[in-house]
Write a protein that holds these residues in place. Structure first.
Motif, mmCIF file in Angstrom:
data_model
loop_
_atom_site.group_PDB
_atom_site.id
_atom_site.type_symbol
_atom_site.label_atom_id
_atom_site.label_comp_id
_atom_site.label_asym_id
_atom_site.label_seq_id
_atom_site.Cartn_x
_atom_site.Cartn_y
_atom_site.Cartn_z
ATOM 1 N N ILE A 34 0.821 -1.210 0.000
ATOM 2 C CA ILE A 34 0.000 0.000 0.000
ATOM 3 C C ILE A 34 0.854 1.259 0.000
ATOM 4 O O ILE A 34 0.535 2.241 -0.653
ATOM 5 C CB ILE A 34 -1.002 0.003 1.169
ATOM 6 N N TRP A 35 1.947 1.243 0.724
ATOM 7 C CA TRP A 35 2.811 2.422 0.797
ATOM 8 C C TRP A 35 3.514 2.670 -0.526
ATOM 9 O O TRP A 35 3.795 3.811 -0.871
ATOM 10 C CB TRP A 35 3.828 2.267 1.913
ATOM 11 N N LYS A 36 3.786 1.627 -1.281
ATOM 12 C CA LYS A 36 4.481 1.791 -2.557
ATOM 13 C C LYS A 36 3.580 2.429 -3.602
ATOM 14 O O LYS A 36 4.041 3.163 -4.465
ATOM 15 C CB LYS A 36 4.987 0.446 -3.051
ATOM 16 N N TYR A 37 2.282 2.143 -3.548
ATOM 17 C CA TYR A 37 1.360 2.634 -4.558
ATOM 18 C C TYR A 37 0.507 3.801 -4.096
ATOM 19 O O TYR A 37 -0.340 4.278 -4.842
ATOM 20 C CB TYR A 37 0.469 1.487 -5.034
ATOM 21 N N TRP A 38 0.719 4.270 -2.879
ATOM 22 C CA TRP A 38 -0.062 5.361 -2.329
ATOM 23 C C TRP A 38 0.087 6.621 -3.183
ATOM 24 O O TRP A 38 -0.904 7.211 -3.618
ATOM 25 C CB TRP A 38 0.404 5.633 -0.902
ATOM 26 N N MET A 39 1.315 7.023 -3.429
ATOM 27 C CA MET A 39 1.554 8.248 -4.188
ATOM 28 C C MET A 39 1.153 8.081 -5.648
ATOM 29 O O MET A 39 0.689 9.037 -6.274
ATOM 30 C CB MET A 39 3.009 8.675 -4.065
ATOM 31 N N VAL A 40 1.312 6.896 -6.199
ATOM 32 C CA VAL A 40 0.893 6.659 -7.576
ATOM 33 C C VAL A 40 -0.617 6.843 -7.690
ATOM 34 O O VAL A 40 -1.116 7.473 -8.635
ATOM 35 C CB VAL A 40 1.315 5.246 -8.044
ATOM 36 N N GLY A 41 -1.350 6.323 -6.745
ATOM 37 C CA GLY A 41 -2.805 6.469 -6.752
ATOM 38 C C GLY A 41 -3.238 7.913 -6.589
ATOM 39 O O GLY A 41 -4.178 8.369 -7.255
ATOM 40 N N ILE A 42 -2.574 8.649 -5.725
ATOM 41 C CA ILE A 42 -2.903 10.061 -5.531
ATOM 42 C C ILE A 42 -2.618 10.844 -6.805
ATOM 43 O O ILE A 42 -3.434 11.641 -7.261
ATOM 44 C CB ILE A 42 -2.130 10.644 -4.328
ATOM 45 N N ALA A 43 -1.446 10.597 -7.410
ATOM 46 C CA ALA A 43 -1.084 11.313 -8.635
ATOM 47 C C ALA A 43 -2.044 10.977 -9.776
ATOM 48 O O ALA A 43 -2.370 11.841 -10.598
ATOM 49 C CB ALA A 43 0.348 10.973 -9.026
ATOM 50 N N ALA A 44 -2.516 9.750 -9.846
ATOM 51 C CA ALA A 44 -3.436 9.362 -10.912
ATOM 52 C C ALA A 44 -4.832 9.932 -10.693
ATOM 53 O O ALA A 44 -5.556 10.185 -11.666
ATOM 54 C CB ALA A 44 -3.509 7.846 -11.006
ATOM 55 N N ILE A 46 -5.646 12.872 -9.078
ATOM 56 C CA ILE A 46 -5.731 14.341 -9.066
ATOM 57 C C ILE A 46 -6.342 14.893 -10.351
ATOM 58 O O ILE A 46 -7.240 15.737 -10.286
ATOM 59 C CB ILE A 46 -4.356 14.968 -8.746
ATOM 60 N N PRO A 47 -5.922 14.458 -11.554
ATOM 61 C CA PRO A 47 -6.562 15.003 -12.762
ATOM 62 C C PRO A 47 -8.057 14.667 -12.846
ATOM 63 O O PRO A 47 -8.855 15.499 -13.314
ATOM 64 C CB PRO A 47 -5.809 14.341 -13.918
ATOM 65 N N ILE A 48 -8.454 13.512 -12.377
ATOM 66 C CA ILE A 48 -9.870 13.125 -12.410
ATOM 67 C C ILE A 48 -10.685 14.029 -11.490
ATOM 68 O O ILE A 48 -11.741 14.539 -11.877
ATOM 69 C CB ILE A 48 -10.028 11.644 -12.021
ATOM 70 N N PHE A 49 -10.206 14.252 -10.289
ATOM 71 C CA PHE A 49 -10.915 15.122 -9.352
ATOM 72 C C PHE A 49 -10.943 16.560 -9.851
ATOM 73 O O PHE A 49 -11.916 17.283 -9.629
ATOM 74 C CB PHE A 49 -10.299 15.047 -7.960
ATOM 75 N N TYR A 50 -9.887 16.988 -10.524
ATOM 76 C CA TYR A 50 -9.851 18.343 -11.074
ATOM 77 C C TYR A 50 -10.923 18.509 -12.146
ATOM 78 O O TYR A 50 -11.634 19.514 -12.176
ATOM 79 C CB TYR A 50 -8.461 18.641 -11.637
#
Length: 77
Positions: A34-44, A46-50
């Motif tokens: 989970i810690w390895k993919y946490w930032m990847v998920g957040i970065a992916a 952000i554009p959708i939420f925007y």
């Protein structure tokens, strides 16, 4: 009295702060996926939420929402 950490940990940490101090955070961060993919998920995401934010707060949508609420308020009074 010295300011260094104790030479050996408690056999059973009774207080919350002692439990936090003895918790092996480094082990969990390096060995759990989970810690390895946490930032990847957040970065992916952000554009959708925007995009959703832009659609929901467009001037047309805001004015439409305000008109619906105005009509609803007028019907209640």
């Amino acid at each position: 009295m010295s300011d260094s950490a104790p030479s050996r940990p408690m056999k059973f940490p009774y207080t919350i702060s002692a439990k936090i101090a003895q918790f092996p955070f480094k082990y969990y961060v390096t060995n759990q996926w989970i810690w390895k993919y946490w930032m990847v998920g957040i970065a992916a995401s952000i554009p959708i939420f925007y995009k959703i934010h832009k659609l929901a707060n467009s001037p047309e949508n805001v004015s439409k929402w305000a008109e619906m609420r105005r009509k609803e308020a007028a019907a209640h009074h």
